[in-house]
Write a protein that holds these residues in place. Structure first.
Motif, PDB file in Angstrom:
ATOM      1  N   THR A  82       0.784  -1.045   0.134  1.00 41.20           N
ATOM      2  CA  THR A  82       0.154  -0.107   0.134  1.00 41.20           C
ATOM      3  C   THR A  82       0.957   1.133  -0.137  1.00 41.20           C
ATOM      4  N   GLY A  83       0.577   2.157  -1.056  1.00 39.80           N
ATOM      5  CA  GLY A  83       1.469   3.345  -1.087  1.00 39.80           C
ATOM      6  C   GLY A  83       0.886   4.384  -1.820  1.00 39.80           C
ATOM      7  N   SER A  84       1.352   5.609  -1.812  1.00 42.83           N
ATOM      8  CA  SER A  84       0.709   6.722  -2.360  1.00 42.83           C
ATOM      9  C   SER A  84       1.521   7.169  -3.490  1.00 42.83           C
ATOM     10  N   THR A 103      -4.624   8.676  -8.369  1.00 42.79           N
ATOM     11  CA  THR A 103      -5.208   7.431  -7.772  1.00 42.79           C
ATOM     12  C   THR A 103      -4.913   6.231  -8.700  1.00 42.79           C
ATOM     13  N   ASP A 106      -1.182   4.746  -7.610  1.00 44.77           N
ATOM     14  CA  ASP A 106      -0.996   4.206  -6.284  1.00 44.77           C
ATOM     15  C   ASP A 106      -1.060   2.924  -6.143  1.00 44.77           C
ATOM     16  N   SER A 107      -0.950   2.068  -4.886  1.00 47.27           N
ATOM     17  CA  SER A 107      -1.193   0.829  -4.640  1.00 47.27           C
ATOM     18  C   SER A 107      -2.007   0.762  -3.235  1.00 47.27           C
ATOM     19  N   GLN A 108      -3.216   0.007  -3.474  1.00 48.48           N
ATOM     20  CA  GLN A 108      -3.917  -0.410  -2.248  1.00 48.48           C
ATOM     21  C   GLN A 108      -3.896  -1.761  -2.021  1.00 48.48           C
ATOM     22  N   GLN A 109      -3.186  -2.475  -1.374  1.00 49.84           N
ATOM     23  CA  GLN A 109      -3.063  -3.779  -1.249  1.00 49.84           C
ATOM     24  C   GLN A 109      -2.571  -4.530  -2.391  1.00 49.84           C
ATOM     25  N   VAL A 143       6.217  -4.219   8.639  1.00 51.36           N
ATOM     26  CA  VAL A 143       6.270  -3.971   7.262  1.00 51.36           C
ATOM     27  C   VAL A 143       7.247  -3.122   7.019  1.00 51.36           C
ATOM     28  N   HIS A 145       8.989  -0.158   4.815  1.00 56.23           N
ATOM     29  CA  HIS A 145       8.585   0.772   4.332  1.00 56.23           C
ATOM     30  C   HIS A 145       9.633   1.356   3.075  1.00 56.23           C
ATOM     31  N   ALA A 165       5.485   6.614  -1.458  1.00 54.01           N
ATOM     32  CA  ALA A 165       5.856   6.201  -0.223  1.00 54.01           C
ATOM     33  C   ALA A 165       4.775   5.142   0.178  1.00 54.01           C
ATOM     34  N   GLY A 166       5.270   4.113   0.761  1.00 47.96           N
ATOM     35  CA  GLY A 166       4.256   3.164   1.433  1.00 47.96           C
ATOM     36  C   GLY A 166       4.856   1.987   1.982  1.00 47.96           C
ATOM     37  N   TYR A 167       4.394   0.751   1.954  1.00 45.16           N
ATOM     38  CA  TYR A 167       4.999  -0.285   2.806  1.00 45.16           C
ATOM     39  C   TYR A 167       4.467  -1.646   2.150  1.00 45.16           C
ATOM     40  N   ASN A 169       3.175  -5.048   2.829  1.00 41.32           N
ATOM     41  CA  ASN A 169       2.655  -5.248   3.769  1.00 41.32           C
ATOM     42  C   ASN A 169       2.714  -6.587   4.203  1.00 41.32           C
ATOM     43  N   ALA A 171       4.967  -8.257   7.139  1.00 38.04           N
ATOM     44  CA  ALA A 171       5.868  -8.359   8.308  1.00 38.04           C
ATOM     45  C   ALA A 171       6.763  -9.442   8.509  1.00 38.04           C
TER      46      ALA A 171
ATOM     47  N   THR B  71      -3.124   7.016   1.904  1.00 39.81           N
ATOM     48  CA  THR B  71      -3.473   5.756   1.065  1.00 39.81           C
ATOM     49  C   THR B  71      -4.200   4.897   1.955  1.00 39.81           C
ATOM     50  N   PRO B  72      -5.338   4.904   2.185  1.00 36.33           N
ATOM     51  CA  PRO B  72      -5.813   3.554   2.652  1.00 36.33           C
ATOM     52  C   PRO B  72      -5.701   2.353   2.158  1.00 36.33           C
ATOM     53  N   GLU B  73      -5.626   1.309   2.778  1.00 34.72           N
ATOM     54  CA  GLU B  73      -5.622  -0.074   2.161  1.00 34.72           C
ATOM     55  C   GLU B  73      -6.842  -0.320   1.447  1.00 34.72           C
ATOM     56  N   PRO B  77      -7.888   7.834  -1.366  1.00 33.47           N
ATOM     57  CA  PRO B  77      -6.904   8.407  -1.101  1.00 33.47           C
ATOM     58  C   PRO B  77      -6.848   9.965  -1.029  1.00 33.47           C
ATOM     59  N   ASP B 104       3.147  -5.153  13.894  1.00 33.47           N
ATOM     60  CA  ASP B 104       3.694  -4.985  12.689  1.00 33.47           C
ATOM     61  C   ASP B 104       3.955  -3.631  11.974  1.00 33.47           C
ATOM     62  N   ARG B 128      10.950  13.782   6.059  1.00 30.15           N
ATOM     63  CA  ARG B 128       9.855  13.075   5.376  1.00 30.15           C
ATOM     64  C   ARG B 128       9.749  11.703   6.149  1.00 30.15           C
ATOM     65  N   THR B 130       7.477   7.987   6.404  1.00 29.00           N
ATOM     66  CA  THR B 130       6.378   7.138   5.955  1.00 29.00           C
ATOM     67  C   THR B 130       6.044   6.092   6.937  1.00 29.00           C
ATOM     68  N   SER B 138      -1.248   4.014   4.702  1.00 28.73           N
ATOM     69  CA  SER B 138       0.097   4.752   4.392  1.00 28.73           C
ATOM     70  C   SER B 138      -0.192   6.171   4.651  1.00 28.73           C
ATOM     71  N   ASP B 140       2.302   9.471   4.023  1.00 24.96           N
ATOM     72  CA  ASP B 140       3.664   9.847   3.394  1.00 24.96           C
ATOM     73  C   ASP B 140       3.823  11.386   3.967  1.00 24.96           C
TER      74      ASP B 140
END
Lengths: 198, 176
Positions: A82-84, A103, A106-109, A143, A145, A165-167, A169, A171, B71-73, B77, B104, B128, B130, B138, B140
């Motif tokens: 998930t990241g922006s 949009t 980005d990534s949402q899962q 997770v 980053h 930026a994001g992670y 997901n 762990a 950015t929600p899962e 966003p 986590d 900055r 994250t 997420s 940022d």
């Protein structure tokens, strides 16, 4: 993010330690290549890894520079993330200036490659450059980053700066390989350096 | 221009804050703090940043800005100014939004502190980070500003908006 004061370090010579930032790998693409993979570099020795991209030039017009991680040493690049993605842009006629969240990039899962740029042009003088930070990829607690900043010469003759930026997901599993490519077509040329931060 | 590791602060159990009270002086023009997997004890609070001119006894007012991409899962966003995290004559500034405390969840990022020993100008900084938020999203988050004093900044501190830092590695480097 850090090209400013890191500039001299990031431009350093392969195999040379610059203070506590150590160059681990350098790949020069000088003919059409599908992707560039880094593996065997990501251990607990460093808590931060920095990739620097110099003039990544696509074989196909209007394609995004993108990356993904692997938890099986590059057998699969499909880690959930998930990241922006947001960008500032202006064209060469000083029109269409904007700062916006995108949009579609980005990534949402998502398990696919995360875009680091918008559509880079394939004219002879077009390319993208920038930096990607990957934090503590060897962790099996948190997770993982990442954060990037890229500047590109867009296919429609825009200057665009992109922040993502994001992670990852996941762990439980360490990220042990990272892959870069354009969303379609080849990388025709470019240099990628990988640094570890002590 | 080399980057030199000066101090590593490793937190492995509940700690109220991470303070750097030495080695911020005229040796370097730029100090960079790396924030690696900062994990809060309490759900839903920001990491915050302070500067001091008297070795961490009191904290200097700041003028600062903060903004973030969210950015929600799953869900919508956005890109927003973080009006509750900035400062116009106060301290501290938020370096993150609502960090989650699931096992986590954590924050990573960096903060740059420019020429803290100068006694002519205000001292500038930017950051900055994250992070994953407590509602599984997420953030940022960008912050930056200056300490509203021409006195040297000789100490900095990080803490959570509420509760302890349960785990973190924070490194301070000198550049130049």
């Amino acid at each position: 993010m850090p090209l400013g004061a890191f500039k001299a370090a990031l431009m350093g010579t392969a195999g040379v330690s610059t203070g506590d930032v150590v160059l681990l790998a350098s790949t020069t693409v000088s003919s059409a290549t599908g992707s560039v993979e880094f593996k065997g570099n990501f251990t607990s020795t460093y808590l931060e890894y920095i990739f620097a991209f110099y003039n990544m030039h696509p074989g196909t017009n209007n394609v995004s520079w993108a990356f993904n991680g692997s938890i099986d040493n590059g057998s699969n690049y499909n880690v959930t993330k998930t990241g922006s993605f947001f960008a500032a842009q202006v064209d060469e006629s000083h029109n269409n200036a904007a700062l916006q969240y995108q949009t579609g990039d980005d990534s949402q899962q998502a398990t696919g490659y995360q875009n680091l740029t918008d559509g880079v042009g394939s004219d002879n003088d077009q390319s993208c450059s920038g930096v990607l930070h990957l934090f503590n990829p060897a962790s099996t607690t948190y997770v993982k980053h990442w954060a990037s900043r890229m500047t590109e010469y867009h296919a429609s003759d825009y200057a665009i700066q992109v922040h993502t930026a994001g992670y990852f997901n996941d762990a439980d599993d360490n990220i042990d390989a990272v892959d870069f490519k354009f969303e379609s077509g080849n990388i025709d040329s470019g240099v990628i350096k990988l640094w570890g931060v002590k | 221009m080399a980057m030199t590791l000066i101090t590593t602060n490793t937190i492995t159990s509940g700690t109220a804050n991470a303070a750097f009270t030495s080695s911020i002086d005229s040796t370097y023009k730029l100090y960079i703090f790396k924030l690696i997997d900062v994990h809060p004890a309490t759900d839903g609070y920001p990491l915050r940043f302070y500067g001091s001119s008297d070795g961490n006894s009191s904290f200097v007012n700041q003028c600062s800005v903060t903004w973030y991409a969210y950015t929600p899962e799953s869900g919508t966003p956005s890109l927003s100014y973080h009006a509750n995290g900035d400062q116009h004559a106060g301290s501290p500034t938020d370096l993150a939004y609502t960090i989650g405390n699931d096992a986590d969840q954590s924050l990573a990022g960096e903060l740059w502190l420019f020429d803290p020993s100068n006694t002519t100008y205000v001292t500038h900084w930017y950051s900055r980070t994250t992070a994953n938020g407590n509602s599984d999203e997420s953030f940022d988050l960008f912050s930056g500003g200056y300490f509203q004093t021409a006195s040297a900044i000789n100490a900095v501190k990080f803490d959570m908006g509420s509760g302890n830092i349960d785990a973190a590695v924070i490194k301070m480097y000198g550049v130049g």
